[in-house]
Design a protein around this motif. Sequence first.
Motif, PDB file in Angstrom:
ATOM      1  N   SER A   1       8.557   6.219   2.663  1.00 44.62           N
ATOM      2  CA  SER A   1       7.101   6.133   2.675  1.00 44.62           C
ATOM      3  C   SER A   1       6.567   5.839   4.064  1.00 44.62           C
TER       4      SER A   1
ATOM      5  N   LYS B   1       9.721  -0.052   9.440  1.00 43.58           N
ATOM      6  CA  LYS B   1       9.356  -1.473   9.592  1.00 43.58           C
ATOM      7  C   LYS B   1      10.387  -2.387   8.923  1.00 43.58           C
TER       8      LYS B   1
ATOM      9  N   SER C   1       4.415   7.976  11.149  1.00 47.86           N
ATOM     10  CA  SER C   1       3.379   7.236  10.421  1.00 47.86           C
ATOM     11  C   SER C   1       3.153   7.735   8.995  1.00 47.86           C
ATOM     12  N   GLU C   2       3.299   9.044   8.769  1.00 44.98           N
ATOM     13  CA  GLU C   2       3.079   9.581   7.432  1.00 44.98           C
ATOM     14  C   GLU C   2       4.377   9.967   6.736  1.00 44.98           C
TER      15      GLU C   2
ATOM     16  N   ILE D   1       0.774   0.627  11.928  1.00 40.24           N
ATOM     17  CA  ILE D   1       1.832   0.061  11.068  1.00 40.24           C
ATOM     18  C   ILE D   1       1.255  -0.817   9.961  1.00 40.24           C
ATOM     19  N   LYS D   2      -0.071  -0.855   9.881  1.00 35.88           N
ATOM     20  CA  LYS D   2      -0.796  -1.603   8.844  1.00 35.88           C
ATOM     21  C   LYS D   2      -0.489  -3.101   8.882  1.00 35.88           C
ATOM     22  N   GLU D   3      -0.632  -3.642  10.069  1.00 35.06           N
ATOM     23  CA  GLU D   3      -0.526  -5.087  10.267  1.00 35.06           C
ATOM     24  C   GLU D   3      -1.771  -5.566  10.993  1.00 35.06           C
TER      25      GLU D   3
ATOM     26  N   THR E   1       3.130   4.652   6.558  1.00 36.48           N
ATOM     27  CA  THR E   1       2.110   3.593   6.533  1.00 36.48           C
ATOM     28  C   THR E   1       0.721   4.195   6.425  1.00 36.48           C
TER      29      THR E   1
ATOM     30  N   THR F   1      -7.072   5.577  11.770  1.00 36.56           N
ATOM     31  CA  THR F   1      -5.851   5.069  11.124  1.00 36.56           C
ATOM     32  C   THR F   1      -5.999   4.918   9.610  1.00 36.56           C
TER      33      THR F   1
ATOM     34  N   THR G   1      -1.624   7.154   4.796  1.00 34.57           N
ATOM     35  CA  THR G   1      -1.708   8.117   3.693  1.00 34.57           C
ATOM     36  C   THR G   1      -3.105   8.733   3.684  1.00 34.57           C
TER      37      THR G   1
ATOM     38  N   LEU H   1       7.374   5.370   8.136  1.00 30.97           N
ATOM     39  CA  LEU H   1       7.168   4.208   9.007  1.00 30.97           C
ATOM     40  C   LEU H   1       7.234   2.884   8.255  1.00 30.97           C
ATOM     41  N   ALA H   2       6.854   2.879   6.973  1.00 35.70           N
ATOM     42  CA  ALA H   2       6.989   1.647   6.174  1.00 35.70           C
ATOM     43  C   ALA H   2       8.467   1.267   6.063  1.00 35.70           C
TER      44      ALA H   2
END
Length: 317
Positions: A3, A282, A274-275, A313-315, A5, A40, A7, A278-279
Amino acid sequence: MVSGTITPSPSFNAETAAEKLRKAMKGMGTDEKTIIDVLTNCSNAQRQEIKLQFKTMFGKDLISDLKSELRGNLEDITLALMERTDVFDAKELKDAMKGAGTDESVLIEILCSRTPEEIAQIKKTYKEKCKSNLEKDVMSETSGHFRRLLVSLLQANRDTGTAVDADLARKEASDLYEAGVAHWGTDESVFNKVMASRNYAQLRATFQAYKELAGHDMIKAIEKEMSGDVESGFKAIVKVVMDTPGYFAERLQKSMKGAGTKDSQLIRVLVSRSEIDLADVKEAFARDYKKPLAQWIKGDTSGDYKKMCLAIIKESA
């Protein structure tokens, strides 16, 4: 399940996004926070829609406006997000071979990790955007067994299935052993044939059979038998086959390790994965380096560039 980060936004509206970006860049000063938030929180395909809508609504080129409003690494990562993924990869390859010297690590990272379908599209895009033939450029910038490996990968002819032939795995493990440890010198062509053509599931079975036969893993075999760029290339393939998120976690760690940050490498991995995964990257990063990726980014970047990296990275910053 792998998955990313980033979508696609379920509530996406290209007109609204274009309006927000126009407002963020209009008049004195630039609202970087809005640019980061808009770009993002939608997919690459949706960003392409925003580009078209922006020009339709305002008669201006969004990329030109972003270039005029942003600077440095923030500009670089923003423009990377705005490129179609195949265009971005093609440009990265072109830049890696431009001028005196070649950045072989970029050739390895892209060509050893992309799917055959992705490589076929990159070749086509490279011809359109860079007005050149990717295979010819790679051949002119590399040599020896390393060149042969990259040319093999550029055929985009790897089996993409998931079927595993156990007998073939044992045979090719034996072939690799005979071509390496049991051979005076190394027959890289055997490694090339197996690594560039078999599907990932088949390669995992072969690597396992090799370990049982030789008493050490494939990475160790390559380190024993090869050196330089061809060693790096074969090791990259093995790492991608065995643990793709772990491979890209390593690329991120290397981009931030030691004095200075290799920002182009950091940007390329964050944007290109990223798509996709990247999750997972991490998670692999925290597992392998005992510290969250966000913590490394916070220590190695600054300002709005840091905020953009963290947003990808959704942080939180």
